[in-house]
Write a protein that holds these residues in place. Structure first.
Motif, PDB file in Angstrom:
ATOM      1  N   GLU A 162     -36.537  36.298  15.608  1.00 28.30           N
ATOM      2  CA  GLU A 162     -35.209  35.709  15.795  1.00 28.30           C
ATOM      3  C   GLU A 162     -35.134  34.310  15.204  1.00 28.30           C
ATOM      4  OE1 GLU A 162     -32.754  34.424  19.706  1.00 28.30           O
ATOM      5  OE2 GLU A 162     -33.307  36.534  19.604  1.00 28.30           O
ATOM      6  N   HIS A 163     -36.238  33.553  15.274  1.00 28.75           N
ATOM      7  CA  HIS A 163     -36.274  32.188  14.753  1.00 28.75           C
ATOM      8  C   HIS A 163     -36.943  32.157  13.383  1.00 28.75           C
ATOM      9  CE1 HIS A 163     -35.661  31.650  19.086  1.00 28.75           C
ATOM     10  NE2 HIS A 163     -35.061  30.523  18.765  1.00 28.75           N
ATOM     11  N   SER A 164     -36.531  33.060  12.530  1.00 23.36           N
ATOM     12  CA  SER A 164     -37.099  33.153  11.192  1.00 23.36           C
ATOM     13  C   SER A 164     -36.002  33.521  10.206  1.00 23.36           C
ATOM     14  CB  SER A 164     -38.213  34.210  11.150  1.00 23.36           C
ATOM     15  OG  SER A 164     -37.657  35.514  11.267  1.00 23.36           O
ATOM     16  N   THR A 165     -36.388  33.662   8.954  1.00 19.85           N
ATOM     17  CA  THR A 165     -35.440  34.092   7.925  1.00 19.85           C
ATOM     18  C   THR A 165     -34.783  35.411   8.300  1.00 19.85           C
ATOM     19  OG1 THR A 165     -36.731  32.995   6.205  1.00 19.85           O
ATOM     20  CG2 THR A 165     -35.234  34.737   5.497  1.00 19.85           C
ATOM     21  N   ILE A 166     -35.570  36.339   8.842  1.00 21.85           N
ATOM     22  CA  ILE A 166     -35.042  37.658   9.203  1.00 21.85           C
ATOM     23  C   ILE A 166     -34.007  37.538  10.309  1.00 21.85           C
ATOM     24  CG2 ILE A 166     -35.656  39.903  10.175  1.00 21.85           C
ATOM     25  CD1 ILE A 166     -38.364  39.625   8.787  1.00 21.85           C
ATOM     26  N   GLY A 167     -34.310  36.751  11.332  1.00 16.81           N
ATOM     27  CA  GLY A 167     -33.364  36.583  12.434  1.00 16.81           C
ATOM     28  C   GLY A 167     -32.063  35.947  11.977  1.00 16.81           C
ATOM     29  N   ARG A 168     -32.165  34.945  11.100  1.00  8.38           N
ATOM     30  CA  ARG A 168     -30.946  34.299  10.600  1.00  8.38           C
ATOM     31  C   ARG A 168     -30.141  35.256   9.728  1.00  8.38           C
ATOM     32  NH1 ARG A 168     -34.721  30.086  10.336  1.00  8.38           N
ATOM     33  NH2 ARG A 168     -35.183  30.459   8.130  1.00  8.38           N
ATOM     34  N   ALA A 466     -39.627  26.992   3.680  1.00 13.17           N
ATOM     35  CA  ALA A 466     -38.289  27.456   3.293  1.00 13.17           C
ATOM     36  C   ALA A 466     -37.259  27.082   4.352  1.00 13.17           C
ATOM     37  CB  ALA A 466     -38.305  28.964   3.075  1.00 13.17           C
ATOM     38  N   ALA A 467     -37.643  27.194   5.629  1.00 10.27           N
ATOM     39  CA  ALA A 467     -36.724  26.820   6.704  1.00 10.27           C
ATOM     40  C   ALA A 467     -36.424  25.321   6.672  1.00 10.27           C
ATOM     41  CB  ALA A 467     -37.318  27.217   8.054  1.00 10.27           C
ATOM     42  N   LYS A 468     -37.453  24.510   6.409  1.00 12.46           N
ATOM     43  CA  LYS A 468     -37.239  23.063   6.313  1.00 12.46           C
ATOM     44  C   LYS A 468     -36.341  22.723   5.128  1.00 12.46           C
ATOM     45  CE  LYS A 468     -41.623  21.708   8.474  1.00 12.46           C
ATOM     46  NZ  LYS A 468     -42.938  21.037   8.263  1.00 12.46           N
ATOM     47  N   ASP A 469     -36.560  23.391   4.005  1.00 14.97           N
ATOM     48  CA  ASP A 469     -35.725  23.149   2.823  1.00 14.97           C
ATOM     49  C   ASP A 469     -34.265  23.487   3.111  1.00 14.97           C
ATOM     50  OD1 ASP A 469     -37.983  22.393   1.460  1.00 14.97           O
ATOM     51  OD2 ASP A 469     -38.234  24.312   0.417  1.00 14.97           O
ATOM     52  N   ALA A 470     -34.049  24.564   3.869  1.00 12.71           N
ATOM     53  CA  ALA A 470     -32.680  24.960   4.209  1.00 12.71           C
ATOM     54  C   ALA A 470     -31.997  23.890   5.048  1.00 12.71           C
ATOM     55  CB  ALA A 470     -32.695  26.294   4.957  1.00 12.71           C
TER      56      ALA A 470
END
Length: 500
Positions: A162-168, A466-470
């Motif tokens: 849920e707290h990953s690229t897939i969840g988003r 990748a999450a930080k870059d986003a």
């Protein structure tokens, strides 16, 4: 909460309560699995089929072929996953209503097979003497800790997902699938992934059921169980992690508590369910969260930080929830990379789009060079939006070619075009309405992030970076557009101009 669950067998002497806790664990797995589908906007009316398939595969392998339990256990999950893959591949590229109907049909077909294939399933007499997982599984306590382990591992995995690229990505698809595709998120890919994960968990739950009760009959495939699973998810709080857990516990324990009223048991149960839906339409868990937030605010005298947009729509006229003026956004200078203006980026050749006998677009040609701003002008109905839909592959192409840097776009899907660097807006405002303004911008970065399930569950360096870059990119855009004061506001609450 986990500590209380671990100590439950040693603090409760009544074995019926332990048995009820084990049944709650099975329903937590089923409800959590079904909730994965709801995270991408899917509804299945066949969870009992995958649950029953896992149970029958495990029971048949261990009773007829003396397969060790660990092998049969994972074979049950894989068999259910294979069935989910077939159904997903056949239906998910069509309207999602087909998925509902096919899962319902699959459940009924499997029930009839289990009832009539007597040589394999023993029909209505069921499969007896299903062995326990191990010889030392005596009494309820080993089964309790086994199901507790399965529940903890499942919830931990779902939390990481849920707290990953897939969840988003799943969140984006659930809120606005068309917009998700236009920013590089494949609706089909993530819906199929959700179907596979849900099927696997249901198959494992079915295997546990067969070896816990040590008897299996077609009664496990009753449609009533499907309704119960859906109720647990919806009443608990769909698309949340803890909602299905709470719903499964409540709707497993509540019917047993109401046994004291005998004849009126189901009537009271139905009335309570109606009241929950009327006064807690989002589910029990979201209602408890709101109640906890209000209590916290009343006790501490502080309100959760949020921005309330003004009716005038100007950021400078908005106020934070505590009444103070919002921070003034800092002006940020952005570097512009020089481009070769002689380079052709987009080429449209002899484009035709026909809808039956109507020629919406006919023989259109144009090029777009690097750094060029090209406008398509025409009256209503001239085909401007149809051209943009064809370029971004949201709409059909009857004839002609569309190329991006010499790569043909005709055979691509909308999310693949977006990943080529071709973005778009929509004539009508299109947002992810139920997340914050900042989260909308984070979701727009999703198509550039790693999609691997394993990388996201393990939180690899690539996925974390990748999450930080986003987040960095989202903050820069908020500053550039002067929407910093609205970063925490729900997108649907923004003034229309800021939504655009």
């Amino acid at each position: 909460m986990l500590s209380a669950a671990v100590l439950l067998p040693y603090t409760v002497s009544d074995q019926f309560i332990i048995r009820l806790a084990i049944q709650s664990g099975i329903f937590i797995l089923l409800a959590s699995a079904h909730n994965i589908l709801m995270k991408v906007g899917l509804l299945s009316l066949g969870p009992v089929a995958f649950y029953g398939l896992g149970a029958y595969v495990s029971a048949i392998l261990t009773t007829r072929y003396d397969v060790p339990f660990p092998v049969a256990f994972f074979a049950a999950g894989l068999a259910a996953t294979a069935a989910g893959w077939v159904i997903g591949r056949l239906t998910l590229r069509l309207r999602t209503a087909y998925f509902v109907l096919v899962t319902l049909g699959f459940a009924e077909c499997f029930r009839l097979v289990a009832l009539n294939w007597i040589d394999m399933t023993n029909g209505p007499m069921g499969i007896t003497a299903v062995p326990p997982p191990a010889r030392w599984f005596v009494g309820y306590i080993p089964y309790f800790y086994f199901i507790l382990l399965l529940v903890v591992l499942t919830l931990f995995g779902l939390y990481r997902m849920e707290h990953s690229t897939i969840g988003r990505a799943m969140q984006a698809i659930r809120q606005n699938e068309l917009l998700a595709g236009s920013i590089g998120i494949s609706g089909f890919r993530y819906m199929l992934l959700a179907a596979l994960l849900a099927s696997f968990i249901m198959g494992l739950a079915g295997s546990f059921y067969a070896h816990f009760f040590q008897f299996l009959s077609p009664e496990i495939l009753a449609f009533d169980l499907t309704i119960a699973i859906v109720v647990m998810v919806v009443a608990g709080g769909r698309a949340t992690l803890m909602g299905p857990v709470l719903g499964a516990i409540v709707f497993t324990v509540l019917p047993e508590v109401l046994r004291v009223v005998q004849v009126w048991r189901m009537a009271i149960f139905g009335l309570l369910l109606m009241l929950m839906m009327l006064f807690m339409p989002d589910g029990i868990w979201p209602a408890l969260q709101r109640l906890g937030q209000r209590c916290f605010e009343r006790v501490t005298g502080r309100r959760t930080a949020a921005v309330v947009p003004s009716s005038f729509g100007s950021p400078s006229e908005g106020f934070a929830a505590n009444g103070s003026p919002p921070p003034v956004p800092v002006r940020v200078e952005h570097e512009v990379t020089p481009t070769d203006r002689s380079q052709t980026l987009l080429t449209v050749e002899r484009l035709c789009v026909h809808f039956g006998g109507v020629q919406a677009v006919h023989m259109v040609d144009f090029d777009v060079k690097a750094g060029e701003i090209l406008s398509i002008i025409g009256p209503n109905g001239a085909g401007k939006t149809t051209i943009l839909n064809a370029i971004t592959r949201v709409g059909p192409i009857t004839d002609g070619k569309i190329s991006h840097q010499d790569a043909l776009l005709n055979g691509l899907r909308s999310y693949e075009v977006a990943r080529c660097g071709i973005g778009r807006t929509f004539q009508n405002t299109s947002l992810f309405p139920d997340v914050s303004t900042r989260q909308n911008l984070v979701l727009a970065h999703n198509g550039l992030e790693p999609e691997s399930l394993l990388l996201n569950l393990l939180r690899s360096n690539a996925s974390v970076q990748a999450a930080k870059d986003a987040e960095v990119a989202a903050d820069r855009i908020l500053e550039r557009t002067r929407l910093v004061p609205y970063g925490a506001s729900l997108a649907r609450s923004l003034p229309y101009g800021h939504q655009r």
